[in-house]
Design a protein around this motif. Structure first.
Motif, short mmCIF file in Angstrom:
data_model
loop_
_atom_site.label_atom_id
_atom_site.label_comp_id
_atom_site.label_asym_id
_atom_site.label_seq_id
_atom_site.Cartn_x
_atom_site.Cartn_y
_atom_site.Cartn_z
N SER A 65 7.67 0.12 6.61
CA SER A 65 7.28 0.86 5.40
C SER A 65 7.99 0.25 4.20
O SER A 65 9.02 -0.43 4.34
CB SER A 65 7.68 2.34 5.51
OG SER A 65 7.10 2.94 6.65
N LYS A 74 7.99 5.23 0.66
CA LYS A 74 7.18 6.23 1.38
C LYS A 74 5.86 5.66 1.88
O LYS A 74 5.11 6.35 2.57
CB LYS A 74 6.92 7.44 0.47
CG LYS A 74 8.17 8.21 0.10
CD LYS A 74 7.83 9.42 -0.77
CE LYS A 74 9.08 10.20 -1.10
NZ LYS A 74 8.78 11.38 -1.97
N GLN A 75 5.58 4.41 1.51
CA GLN A 75 4.31 3.80 1.88
C GLN A 75 4.41 3.10 3.23
O GLN A 75 5.11 2.10 3.38
CB GLN A 75 3.89 2.78 0.80
CG GLN A 75 2.58 2.07 1.07
CD GLN A 75 1.39 3.01 1.07
OE1 GLN A 75 1.31 3.90 0.24
NE2 GLN A 75 0.48 2.81 2.00
N SER A 76 3.71 3.64 4.22
CA SER A 76 3.69 3.02 5.55
C SER A 76 2.76 1.80 5.52
O SER A 76 1.64 1.87 5.04
CB SER A 76 3.20 4.03 6.58
OG SER A 76 3.00 3.42 7.83
#
Length: 334
Positions: A13, A16-18
């Motif tokens: 990640s 918060k962005q996977s």
């Protein structure tokens, strides 16, 4: 021979962005693999994670017993020497000649004499078809030649694992065909483990032993090329057939209502034909990976989907029956 690369439960990640999660696969030693996927699915991030340039939050990448995610930095650094990296743009230094660009890793990471460096560099320049261009600057040659210079630089330290990040980007179809042949020829000569990240369906159809695809933060599939090429998984079928209808949208994933509306009006797709894999150019040795792959795939064939199983058996039956035919040599105009 190349070495096996084992990926277990890899998750990455940015904030918060996977990017992708729980990716598990094995790159078989000495074989050529391709990773497909729409833009933005983290294919380049995956390559950088394999070589330890980026640190996933979870999982392991095992190479000769070293974990490129969690092992001490000294062990990761030493293992990184097994890799050769070919970047999208060639990543050449604009003020250096092609010769000096290709010699750079040898001058940086070894204590070889200049006479030995010259011998190695000229051998690699010949392999990629750039003899006569070694004194030119990157700005004086075509994009295809820069790609091949980047590939030559990736080869000078005799890597056992070669990673190619979109080697076809910016190339026309003819130059891409030459590049595809070059990748197969390199595998025949070096027997290195290779992973190619690409959007190009011609490369995907003709070059690899194994194929995978990333989508929606997941590894959709990875395995023998026939598994992906016969797959009816919606995202795989859409990507391989180049259709608008399917889960892949222009800017984001489509919602359920859009997919349902498309399905109600979709026409049946034509059966997909598996084209033969490229063979090495005349005069080169047979790829040792072919025999190893055949034995490996036939051992696992009962575990594969029926369509892939039938395609594999048909391919091996055809190859056993067909006479050996010469394959046109790749030229040097790319």
């Amino acid at each position: 021979m190349g070495v096996e690369v084992v990926v277990e439960g890899l998750t990455k990640s940015f904030g918060k962005q996977s990017v992708w999660r729980d990716v598990t696969l094995t790159l078989p030693a000495g074989e050529v693999s391709v990773m497909l996927g729409p833009s933005g699915t983290g294919k380049t991030v995956f390559l950088k994670s394999l070589v330890g340039l980026l640190k996933p939050e979870k999982g392991r990448v095992l190479i000769n017993g070293v974990d490129m995610v969690n092992s001490p930095e000294r062990e990761i650094y030493e293992t990184r020497k097994l890799f050769g990296l070919m970047f999208q743009d060639g990543a050449l230094f604009g003020s250096m000649s092609l010769f000096d660009n290709i010699a750079f890793p040898l001058r940086e990471h070894t204590r070889k004499k200049e006479s030995e460096i010259r011998r190695i560099v000229m051998e690699r320049i010949e392999i990629v078809g750039l003899l006569g261009a070694e004194d030119k600057l990157p700005g004086e040659i075509s994009g295809g030649m820069r790609k091949r210079a980047g590939l030559a630089r990736a080869l000078v330290l005799d890597p056992q694992i070669i990673l190619c990040d979109e080697p076809d980007s910016g190339l026309d179809p003819v130059r891409t065909a030459y590049l595809s042949q070059l990748l197969i020829d390199l595998n025949a000569q070096l027997d290195a483990t290779m992973l190619i990240v690409t959007h190009n369906l011609d490369i995907a159809a003709t070059v690899p032993d194994n194929m995978g695809m990333l989508f929606r933060r997941e590894l959709v599939t990875f395995g023998p090329r026939e598994v992906l090429l016969t797959s009816e998984e919606p995202v795989v079928a859409q990507f391989l057939d180049g259709r608008r209808e399917g889960p892949i949208g222009m800017s984001e994933e489509k919602d359920a209502a859009t997919l349902a509306a498309e399905a109600s009006t979709a026409r049946a797709a034509e059966p997909r034909r598996i084209v033969p894999q490229l063979e090495p150019s005349p005069g080169l040795p047979h790829r040792r990976a072919v025999t190893r792959r055949r034995e490996r795939v036939l051992r696992m064939i009962d575990q594969l989907p029926s369509a892939a199983r039938a395609a594999i058996l048909r391919t091996y039956a055809d190859s056993a029956a067909a006479p050996t035919r010469p394959i046109p040599a790749a030229g040097s105009g790319a």
